[in-house]
Scaffold this motif. Structure first.
Motif, PDB file in Angstrom:
ATOM      1  N   MET A 116       0.849  -1.199   0.000  1.00 17.93           N
ATOM      2  CA  MET A 116       0.000   0.000   0.000  1.00 17.93           C
ATOM      3  C   MET A 116       0.883   1.247   0.000  1.00 17.93           C
ATOM      4  O   MET A 116       1.782   1.372   0.818  1.00 17.93           O
ATOM      5  N   LYS A 117       0.627   2.141  -0.925  1.00 15.19           N
ATOM      6  CA  LYS A 117       1.397   3.373  -1.023  1.00 15.19           C
ATOM      7  C   LYS A 117       0.870   4.415  -0.036  1.00 15.19           C
ATOM      8  O   LYS A 117      -0.335   4.531   0.189  1.00 15.19           O
ATOM      9  N   GLU A 118       1.810   5.170   0.531  1.00 16.59           N
ATOM     10  CA  GLU A 118       1.481   6.280   1.429  1.00 16.59           C
ATOM     11  C   GLU A 118       1.548   7.576   0.637  1.00 16.59           C
ATOM     12  O   GLU A 118       2.580   7.904   0.050  1.00 16.59           O
ATOM     13  N   ILE A 119       0.457   8.325   0.610  1.00 14.31           N
ATOM     14  CA  ILE A 119       0.397   9.594  -0.109  1.00 14.31           C
ATOM     15  C   ILE A 119       0.141  10.707   0.891  1.00 14.31           C
ATOM     16  O   ILE A 119      -0.748  10.598   1.738  1.00 14.31           O
ATOM     17  N   THR A 120       0.916  11.777   0.788  1.00 11.75           N
ATOM     18  CA  THR A 120       0.674  12.978   1.583  1.00 11.75           C
ATOM     19  C   THR A 120       0.171  14.070   0.658  1.00 11.75           C
ATOM     20  O   THR A 120       0.784  14.345  -0.378  1.00 11.75           O
ATOM     21  N   CYS A 121      -0.937  14.678   1.028  1.00  6.24           N
ATOM     22  CA  CYS A 121      -1.474  15.814   0.279  1.00  6.24           C
ATOM     23  C   CYS A 121      -1.213  17.082   1.073  1.00  6.24           C
ATOM     24  O   CYS A 121      -1.759  17.263   2.171  1.00  6.24           O
ATOM     25  N   TYR A 122      -0.388  17.966   0.538  1.00  3.46           N
ATOM     26  CA  TYR A 122      -0.166  19.287   1.125  1.00  3.46           C
ATOM     27  C   TYR A 122      -1.259  20.211   0.575  1.00  3.46           C
ATOM     28  O   TYR A 122      -1.462  20.283  -0.646  1.00  3.46           O
ATOM     29  N   LEU A 123      -1.952  20.898   1.467  1.00  3.48           N
ATOM     30  CA  LEU A 123      -3.039  21.747   0.995  1.00  3.48           C
ATOM     31  C   LEU A 123      -3.195  22.983   1.872  1.00  3.48           C
ATOM     32  O   LEU A 123      -2.794  22.991   3.034  1.00  3.48           O
ATOM     33  N   ASP A 124      -3.754  24.011   1.263  1.00  7.84           N
ATOM     34  CA  ASP A 124      -4.191  25.218   1.956  1.00  7.84           C
ATOM     35  C   ASP A 124      -5.615  25.458   1.493  1.00  7.84           C
ATOM     36  O   ASP A 124      -5.904  25.414   0.290  1.00  7.84           O
ATOM     37  N   PHE A 125      -6.501  25.722   2.430  1.00 11.14           N
ATOM     38  CA  PHE A 125      -7.931  25.831   2.116  1.00 11.14           C
ATOM     39  C   PHE A 125      -8.261  27.036   1.261  1.00 11.14           C
ATOM     40  O   PHE A 125      -9.362  27.122   0.709  1.00 11.14           O
ATOM     41  N   VAL A 126      -7.326  27.964   1.120  1.00  9.52           N
ATOM     42  CA  VAL A 126      -7.556  29.144   0.293  1.00  9.52           C
ATOM     43  C   VAL A 126      -7.492  28.804  -1.195  1.00  9.52           C
ATOM     44  O   VAL A 126      -7.946  29.586  -2.037  1.00  9.52           O
ATOM     45  N   SER A 127      -6.971  27.629  -1.539  1.00 11.62           N
ATOM     46  CA  SER A 127      -6.769  27.265  -2.941  1.00 11.62           C
ATOM     47  C   SER A 127      -7.999  26.589  -3.534  1.00 11.62           C
ATOM     48  O   SER A 127      -8.416  25.525  -3.058  1.00 11.62           O
ATOM     49  N   PRO A 128      -8.574  27.138  -4.596  1.00  8.74           N
ATOM     50  CA  PRO A 128      -9.704  26.466  -5.240  1.00  8.74           C
ATOM     51  C   PRO A 128      -9.299  25.139  -5.874  1.00  8.74           C
ATOM     52  O   PRO A 128     -10.094  24.205  -5.939  1.00  8.74           O
ATOM     53  N   TYR A 129      -8.051  25.048  -6.326  1.00 10.41           N
ATOM     54  CA  TYR A 129      -7.602  23.794  -6.923  1.00 10.41           C
ATOM     55  C   TYR A 129      -7.483  22.693  -5.874  1.00 10.41           C
ATOM     56  O   TYR A 129      -7.658  21.505  -6.188  1.00 10.41           O
ATOM     57  N   ALA A 130      -7.207  23.075  -4.629  1.00 12.96           N
ATOM     58  CA  ALA A 130      -7.191  22.085  -3.555  1.00 12.96           C
ATOM     59  C   ALA A 130      -8.579  21.483  -3.378  1.00 12.96           C
ATOM     60  O   ALA A 130      -8.720  20.269  -3.169  1.00 12.96           O
ATOM     61  N   TRP A 131      -9.595  22.313  -3.452  1.00 20.56           N
ATOM     62  CA  TRP A 131     -10.964  21.814  -3.332  1.00 20.56           C
ATOM     63  C   TRP A 131     -11.310  20.883  -4.495  1.00 20.56           C
ATOM     64  O   TRP A 131     -11.845  19.781  -4.297  1.00 20.56           O
ATOM     65  N   LEU A 132     -10.998  21.301  -5.711  1.00 21.55           N
ATOM     66  CA  LEU A 132     -11.324  20.485  -6.877  1.00 21.55           C
ATOM     67  C   LEU A 132     -10.595  19.150  -6.844  1.00 21.55           C
ATOM     68  O   LEU A 132     -11.184  18.097  -7.113  1.00 21.55           O
ATOM     69  N   ALA A 133      -9.311  19.182  -6.498  1.00 14.87           N
ATOM     70  CA  ALA A 133      -8.535  17.938  -6.434  1.00 14.87           C
ATOM     71  C   ALA A 133      -9.040  17.040  -5.321  1.00 14.87           C
ATOM     72  O   ALA A 133      -9.100  15.810  -5.474  1.00 14.87           O
ATOM     73  N   PHE A 134      -9.400  17.628  -4.193  1.00 14.37           N
ATOM     74  CA  PHE A 134      -9.935  16.857  -3.073  1.00 14.37           C
ATOM     75  C   PHE A 134     -11.170  16.070  -3.511  1.00 14.37           C
ATOM     76  O   PHE A 134     -11.328  14.886  -3.201  1.00 14.37           O
ATOM     77  N   GLU A 135     -12.048  16.719  -4.236  1.00 17.85           N
ATOM     78  CA  GLU A 135     -13.282  16.076  -4.668  1.00 17.85           C
ATOM     79  C   GLU A 135     -13.044  15.019  -5.739  1.00 17.85           C
ATOM     80  O   GLU A 135     -13.741  14.001  -5.794  1.00 17.85           O
ATOM     81  N   ARG A 136     -12.054  15.239  -6.614  1.00  8.85           N
ATOM     82  CA  ARG A 136     -11.813  14.328  -7.725  1.00  8.85           C
ATOM     83  C   ARG A 136     -10.896  13.160  -7.356  1.00  8.85           C
ATOM     84  O   ARG A 136     -10.859  12.156  -8.081  1.00  8.85           O
ATOM     85  N   LEU A 137     -10.187  13.276  -6.271  1.00  3.92           N
ATOM     86  CA  LEU A 137      -9.172  12.282  -5.929  1.00  3.92           C
ATOM     87  C   LEU A 137      -9.716  10.859  -5.813  1.00  3.92           C
ATOM     88  O   LEU A 137      -9.123   9.926  -6.366  1.00  3.92           O
ATOM     89  N   PRO A 138     -10.816  10.616  -5.098  1.00  3.66           N
ATOM     90  CA  PRO A 138     -11.296   9.230  -4.993  1.00  3.66           C
ATOM     91  C   PRO A 138     -11.577   8.599  -6.349  1.00  3.66           C
ATOM     92  O   PRO A 138     -11.266   7.422  -6.564  1.00  3.66           O
ATOM     93  N   GLN A 139     -12.147   9.361  -7.258  1.00  3.65           N
ATOM     94  CA  GLN A 139     -12.431   8.830  -8.592  1.00  3.65           C
ATOM     95  C   GLN A 139     -11.140   8.601  -9.368  1.00  3.65           C
ATOM     96  O   GLN A 139     -10.978   7.584 -10.047  1.00  3.65           O
ATOM     97  N   ALA A 140     -10.206   9.554  -9.255  1.00  2.47           N
ATOM     98  CA  ALA A 140      -8.953   9.448 -10.002  1.00  2.47           C
ATOM     99  C   ALA A 140      -8.142   8.223  -9.585  1.00  2.47           C
ATOM    100  O   ALA A 140      -7.434   7.633 -10.414  1.00  2.47           O
TER     101      ALA A 140
END
Length: 213
Positions: free
Chosen positions: A1-25
C-alpha cells in the motif's frame, strides 16, 4: 500500500477540486492518504512567487477557470465573498484536530466545503463558530491545542519547503511530487507502475538552464 501525503491550503480552489476528484482518479488502487495543511503564502514568498492573485489578469482568469472546472467536473465551486483571504484561522482550526500535523478527510473536506460551497465569507465569525461546532468531535480537548496548532502549521510549512513543495495541492509519494488538479492522471499512472517514471522522471528535470543566472 502506497502512502500519499497531500499538502493543501484551504484558500486554494484547486485544492478543493482535487480533493473532490481524488477518490475517482485513484479508484481501485491501494493507498493511504493523509492531508497536511500548510501556509501557501509562505511557500509562495519563499520562491518569490506572487501567486495568481498577485497578477490582475491571471487572477481574473484563475477565478473563471476554477469556476468552469467546478461546473464541467460536476464538483460545484462557488467563489467565496472575498478572495484571497488570510487562511490562518482555518489552517489552525484544522490543526486543532491533529496531534502530528496531519488531518483526516472529514476535517479537510469540512473546511474546504466551508470555503468553496455557497459563496459566503470564509472568515465570517458566525460561520467559523458553526464550522468549529461541526468539527467538535475532532477537536483536541486540551487547553494547549490552539498553541500546538500554530506550531504544527509552522512545522508543516517548513517541512513542505524542505521537500520542495511550491504550491498546493501537492501530492507526495515515494519522494515524488505531483502538483495540482491536472496532475491526478500522472499520479495515477505512477501508482499503477507506469514505466515512464523510471526512464524519464529524473531526466526531465536535468535539462540545462538556458537563461543567464
Amino acid at each position: 500500500m502506497k502512502e500519499i501525503t497531500c499538502y493543501l491550503d484551504f484558500v486554494s480552489p484547486y485544492a478543493w477540486l482535487a480533493f473532490e476528484r481524488l477518490p475517482q482518479a485513484l479508484e481501485g488502487l491501494s493507498y493511504r492518504l493523509s492531508y497536511r495543511p500548510v501556509l501557501l503564502g509562505a511557500l509562495l514568498n519563499a520562491h518569490g512567487n506572487p501567486g495568481p492573485a498577485g497578477i490582475v489578469p491571471k487572477r481574473d482568469w484563475t477565478y473563471r477557470h476554477v469556476s468552469w472546472l467546478g461546473h464541467s467536473l460536476g464538483v460545484g465551486l462557488d467563489m467565496p465573498a472575498r478572495h484571497p483571504f488570510p487562511p490562518l484561522p482555518l489552517l489552525r482550526l484544522a490543526l486543532e484536530c491533529s496531534d502530528d500535523g496531519l488531518v483526516n478527510r472529514f476535517v479537510a473536506g469540512s473546511i474546504l466545503r466551508h470555503v468553496w460551497q455557497g459563496g459566503a465569507d470564509a472568515l465570517d465569525p458566525a460561520r467559523l463558530d458553526a464550522l468549529r461546532a461541526l468539527l467538535a468531535e475532532q477537536l483536541r480537548p486540551d487547553e494547549a491545542a490552539p498553541e500546538r496548532a500554530k506550531q504544527l502549521l509552522r512545522a508543516n510549512t517548513e517541512l513542505a519547503a524542505q521537500r520542495g513543495v511550491f504550491g498546493v495541492p501537492m501530492f507526495e509519494v515515494d519522494g515524488h511530487l505531483f502538483w495540482g488538479l491536472d496532475s491526478l492522471p500522472m499520479l495515477r499512472a505512477y501508482l499503477d507502475g507506469d514505466g515512464w517514471f523510471a526512464q524519464h522522471w529524473q531526466r526531465c528535470a536535468s535539462v540545462p538552464q538556458g537563461l543567464p543566472g
